[in-house]
Design a protein around this motif. Structure first.
Motif, PDB file in Angstrom:
ATOM      1  N   PRO A 100       8.894  21.239  -0.388  1.00  0.00           N
ATOM      2  CA  PRO A 100       8.023  22.509  -0.151  1.00  0.00           C
ATOM      3  C   PRO A 100       6.907  21.948   0.627  1.00  0.00           C
ATOM      4  O   PRO A 100       6.366  20.654   0.632  1.00  0.00           O
ATOM      5  N   PRO A 101       6.105  22.782   1.411  1.00  0.00           N
ATOM      6  CA  PRO A 101       5.217  22.349   2.341  1.00  0.00           C
ATOM      7  C   PRO A 101       3.963  21.564   1.516  1.00  0.00           C
ATOM      8  O   PRO A 101       3.431  20.831   2.414  1.00  0.00           O
ATOM      9  N   ASP A 102       3.607  21.609   0.445  1.00  0.00           N
ATOM     10  CA  ASP A 102       2.462  20.961  -0.093  1.00  0.00           C
ATOM     11  C   ASP A 102       3.058  19.697  -0.793  1.00  0.00           C
ATOM     12  O   ASP A 102       2.116  19.051  -1.501  1.00  0.00           O
ATOM     13  N   THR A 103       4.005  19.246  -0.726  1.00  0.00           N
ATOM     14  CA  THR A 103       4.736  18.019  -1.308  1.00  0.00           C
ATOM     15  C   THR A 103       3.944  16.745  -0.675  1.00  0.00           C
ATOM     16  O   THR A 103       3.924  16.583   0.349  1.00  0.00           O
ATOM     17  N   PRO A 104       3.558  15.920  -1.477  1.00  0.00           N
ATOM     18  CA  PRO A 104       3.027  14.548  -0.973  1.00  0.00           C
ATOM     19  C   PRO A 104       4.173  13.690  -0.418  1.00  0.00           C
ATOM     20  O   PRO A 104       5.193  13.547  -1.006  1.00  0.00           O
ATOM     21  N   ILE A 105       3.813  13.384   0.884  1.00  0.00           N
ATOM     22  CA  ILE A 105       4.875  12.375   1.422  1.00  0.00           C
ATOM     23  C   ILE A 105       3.886  11.238   1.930  1.00  0.00           C
ATOM     24  O   ILE A 105       2.870  11.290   2.311  1.00  0.00           O
ATOM     25  N   VAL A 106       4.617  10.161   1.254  1.00  0.00           N
ATOM     26  CA  VAL A 106       3.732   8.552   1.348  1.00  0.00           C
ATOM     27  C   VAL A 106       5.008   7.675   2.011  1.00  0.00           C
ATOM     28  O   VAL A 106       6.211   7.946   1.876  1.00  0.00           O
ATOM     29  N   THR A 107       4.394   6.565   2.416  1.00  0.00           N
ATOM     30  CA  THR A 107       5.441   5.396   2.784  1.00  0.00           C
ATOM     31  C   THR A 107       4.618   4.155   2.274  1.00  0.00           C
ATOM     32  O   THR A 107       3.333   3.987   2.031  1.00  0.00           O
ATOM     33  N   PHE A 108       5.447   3.034   2.125  1.00  0.00           N
ATOM     34  CA  PHE A 108       5.048   1.831   1.678  1.00  0.00           C
ATOM     35  C   PHE A 108       4.638   1.120   3.158  1.00  0.00           C
ATOM     36  O   PHE A 108       5.106   0.941   3.905  1.00  0.00           O
ATOM     37  N   VAL A 109       3.535   0.367   3.071  1.00  0.00           N
ATOM     38  CA  VAL A 109       2.992  -0.493   3.976  1.00  0.00           C
ATOM     39  C   VAL A 109       2.467  -1.791   3.570  1.00  0.00           C
ATOM     40  O   VAL A 109       2.314  -2.087   2.231  1.00  0.00           O
ATOM     41  N   ALA A 110       2.579  -2.781   4.271  1.00  0.00           N
ATOM     42  CA  ALA A 110       2.156  -4.045   3.736  1.00  0.00           C
ATOM     43  C   ALA A 110       0.766  -4.082   2.993  1.00  0.00           C
ATOM     44  O   ALA A 110       0.027  -3.642   3.786  1.00  0.00           O
ATOM     45  N   GLY A 111       0.638  -4.688   1.790  1.00  0.00           N
ATOM     46  CA  GLY A 111      -0.652  -4.750   1.564  1.00  0.00           C
ATOM     47  C   GLY A 111      -1.343  -6.248   1.099  1.00  0.00           C
ATOM     48  O   GLY A 111      -0.537  -7.184   1.501  1.00  0.00           O
ATOM     49  N   GLY A 170       0.879  -1.261   0.258  1.00  0.00           N
ATOM     50  CA  GLY A 170       0.034   0.043  -0.031  1.00  0.00           C
ATOM     51  C   GLY A 170       0.808   1.180  -0.026  1.00  0.00           C
ATOM     52  O   GLY A 170       2.043   1.376   0.481  1.00  0.00           O
ATOM     53  N   VAL A 171       0.653   2.172  -0.720  1.00  0.00           N
ATOM     54  CA  VAL A 171       1.128   3.744  -0.475  1.00  0.00           C
ATOM     55  C   VAL A 171       0.175   4.516   0.073  1.00  0.00           C
ATOM     56  O   VAL A 171      -0.958   4.964  -0.255  1.00  0.00           O
ATOM     57  N   ALA A 172       0.576   4.799   1.374  1.00  0.00           N
ATOM     58  CA  ALA A 172      -0.224   5.218   2.372  1.00  0.00           C
ATOM     59  C   ALA A 172       0.545   6.907   2.605  1.00  0.00           C
ATOM     60  O   ALA A 172       1.742   7.136   2.957  1.00  0.00           O
ATOM     61  N   LYS A 173      -0.481   7.823   2.845  1.00  0.00           N
ATOM     62  CA  LYS A 173      -0.052   9.220   3.382  1.00  0.00           C
ATOM     63  C   LYS A 173       0.605   9.061   4.419  1.00  0.00           C
ATOM     64  O   LYS A 173       0.174   8.495   5.623  1.00  0.00           O
ATOM     65  N   THR A 174       1.574  10.106   4.767  1.00  0.00           N
ATOM     66  CA  THR A 174       2.296   9.991   6.009  1.00  0.00           C
ATOM     67  C   THR A 174       2.621  11.507   5.946  1.00  0.00           C
ATOM     68  O   THR A 174       2.413  12.370   5.261  1.00  0.00           O
ATOM     69  N   GLU A 175       3.608  12.154   7.144  1.00  0.00           N
ATOM     70  CA  GLU A 175       3.815  13.369   7.474  1.00  0.00           C
ATOM     71  C   GLU A 175       5.405  13.725   7.363  1.00  0.00           C
ATOM     72  O   GLU A 175       6.052  12.689   7.301  1.00  0.00           O
ATOM     73  N   LEU A 176       5.622  14.826   6.856  1.00  0.00           N
ATOM     74  CA  LEU A 176       6.855  15.205   6.648  1.00  0.00           C
ATOM     75  C   LEU A 176       7.884  15.091   7.981  1.00  0.00           C
ATOM     76  O   LEU A 176       9.076  14.753   7.857  1.00  0.00           O
ATOM     77  N   SER A 177       7.073  15.002   9.178  1.00  0.00           N
ATOM     78  CA  SER A 177       7.889  14.958  10.395  1.00  0.00           C
ATOM     79  C   SER A 177       8.411  13.565  10.374  1.00  0.00           C
ATOM     80  O   SER A 177       9.159  13.349  11.343  1.00  0.00           O
ATOM     81  N   GLU A 178       7.716  12.383   9.836  1.00  0.00           N
ATOM     82  CA  GLU A 178       8.342  11.217   9.733  1.00  0.00           C
ATOM     83  C   GLU A 178       9.560  10.832   9.011  1.00  0.00           C
ATOM     84  O   GLU A 178      10.314  10.037   9.241  1.00  0.00           O
ATOM     85  N   ILE A 179      10.142  12.077   8.498  1.00  0.00           N
ATOM     86  CA  ILE A 179      11.295  11.737   7.637  1.00  0.00           C
ATOM     87  C   ILE A 179      12.454  12.547   8.535  1.00  0.00           C
ATOM     88  O   ILE A 179      12.450  13.544   9.161  1.00  0.00           O
ATOM     89  N   LYS A 180      13.289  11.451   9.003  1.00  0.00           N
ATOM     90  CA  LYS A 180      14.315  12.071  10.081  1.00  0.00           C
ATOM     91  C   LYS A 180      15.660  11.405   9.605  1.00  0.00           C
ATOM     92  O   LYS A 180      15.681  10.740   8.766  1.00  0.00           O
ATOM     93  N   PRO A 181      16.807  12.105  10.321  1.00  0.00           N
ATOM     94  CA  PRO A 181      17.997  11.668   9.961  1.00  0.00           C
ATOM     95  C   PRO A 181      18.110  10.127  10.273  1.00  0.00           C
ATOM     96  O   PRO A 181      17.739   9.297  11.003  1.00  0.00           O
ATOM     97  N   GLY A 182      18.816   9.632   9.368  1.00  0.00           N
ATOM     98  CA  GLY A 182      18.740   8.033   9.046  1.00  0.00           C
ATOM     99  C   GLY A 182      17.514   7.338   8.278  1.00  0.00           C
ATOM    100  O   GLY A 182      17.691   5.907   7.960  1.00  0.00           O
ATOM    101  N   SER A 183      16.528   8.081   7.858  1.00  0.00           N
ATOM    102  CA  SER A 183      15.451   7.647   6.982  1.00  0.00           C
ATOM    103  C   SER A 183      15.805   7.140   5.649  1.00  0.00           C
ATOM    104  O   SER A 183      16.701   7.949   5.111  1.00  0.00           O
ATOM    105  N   TYR A 184      15.520   6.216   5.180  1.00  0.00           N
ATOM    106  CA  TYR A 184      15.674   5.706   3.914  1.00  0.00           C
ATOM    107  C   TYR A 184      14.581   6.096   2.879  1.00  0.00           C
ATOM    108  O   TYR A 184      13.512   5.653   3.267  1.00  0.00           O
ATOM    109  N   ILE A 185      14.886   7.030   1.953  1.00  0.00           N
ATOM    110  CA  ILE A 185      13.738   7.484   1.223  1.00  0.00           C
ATOM    111  C   ILE A 185      14.015   7.651  -0.227  1.00  0.00           C
ATOM    112  O   ILE A 185      15.230   7.502  -0.462  1.00  0.00           O
ATOM    113  N   GLY A 186      12.838   7.805  -0.753  1.00  0.00           N
ATOM    114  CA  GLY A 186      12.775   7.976  -2.491  1.00  0.00           C
ATOM    115  C   GLY A 186      12.453   9.558  -2.615  1.00  0.00           C
ATOM    116  O   GLY A 186      11.326   9.709  -2.257  1.00  0.00           O
TER     117      GLY A 186
END
Length: 209
Positions: free
Chosen positions: A158-169, A70-86
């Protein structure tokens, strides 16, 4: 009759010739992959009928062991040092990358497709899969420094950027109306497409990457 020792140089040369001939052939036989963004129109067993974002009707067969995320909405605050992101982004004149979407990988997918490359979300876009080194609030949004094995990129989110994460589906999420992205459907010799992973937007989300 030549002895074994005299044959060795010729055998070695012949083996090198064989490798040089077969190497490119083996490489050429790697099946091509296709990235697909679109909406599932119908499902018939393992076959998905998909209307691509370009309006093309496509048929994709999923493997028996297909992985559904699943591609689920999340928050910018979830992006922290050490996070692996695309980071899907557009290059800026100053060399920074302006994010148009960010997806956070789960820990089990750390290192997936690491690096910086051209992307096809829109004309001229890029993709950077990397580890967050630091994140600082900026005037135009969040400033993030990401590092990968061959370098690093400065990213403005930017503040309006979509932030998502992968979850088991679940396979049951592959149903008509679902918005999906398949990063690498394999094109078979007969021209059919096969996928062993499908990413499905949750709660009406269109996967933004």
């Amino acid at each position: 009759m030549p002895n074994i020792s005299s044959l060795r140089p010729r055998l070695f040369a012949a083996s090198l010739t064989l490798v040089s001939v077969l190497g490119p052939v083996a490489w050429a036989q790697q099946p091509p992959t296709v990235r697909i963004r679109g909406t599932i129109e119908s499902v018939d067993g393992a076959m998905l009928a998909i209307k691509s974002r370009e309006g093309t009707d496509m048929k994709v067969r999923v493997t028996d062991n297909v992985a559904v995320f699943g591609v689920a909405k999340t928050e910018l605050s979830e992006i922290k040092p050490g996070s692996y992101i695309g980071v899907t982004a557009m290059p800026e004149p100053d060399g920074t990358q302006k994010a148009v979407a960010v997806h956070i990988f789960p820990e089990t997918q750390r290192g997936a497709a690491e690096g910086f490359r051209p992307w096809d979300q829109r004309a001229g876009s890029t993709m950077t899969n990397a580890t967050v080194a630091e994140t600082v609030k900026g005037t135009d949004g969040q400033n993030i420094l990401v590092k990968y094995k061959d370098g690093e990129k400065k990213v403005v989110v930017p503040p309006d950027t979509p932030i998502v994460t992968f979850v088991a589906g679940e396979k049951s999420e592959l149903k008509p109306g679902a918005k999906i992205i398949i990063f690498g459907a394999t094109k078979k010799e007969d021209g059919t497409l096969e996928a062993n992973r499908v990413n499905v937007g949750r709660d009406g989300i269109t996967p933004p990457m």
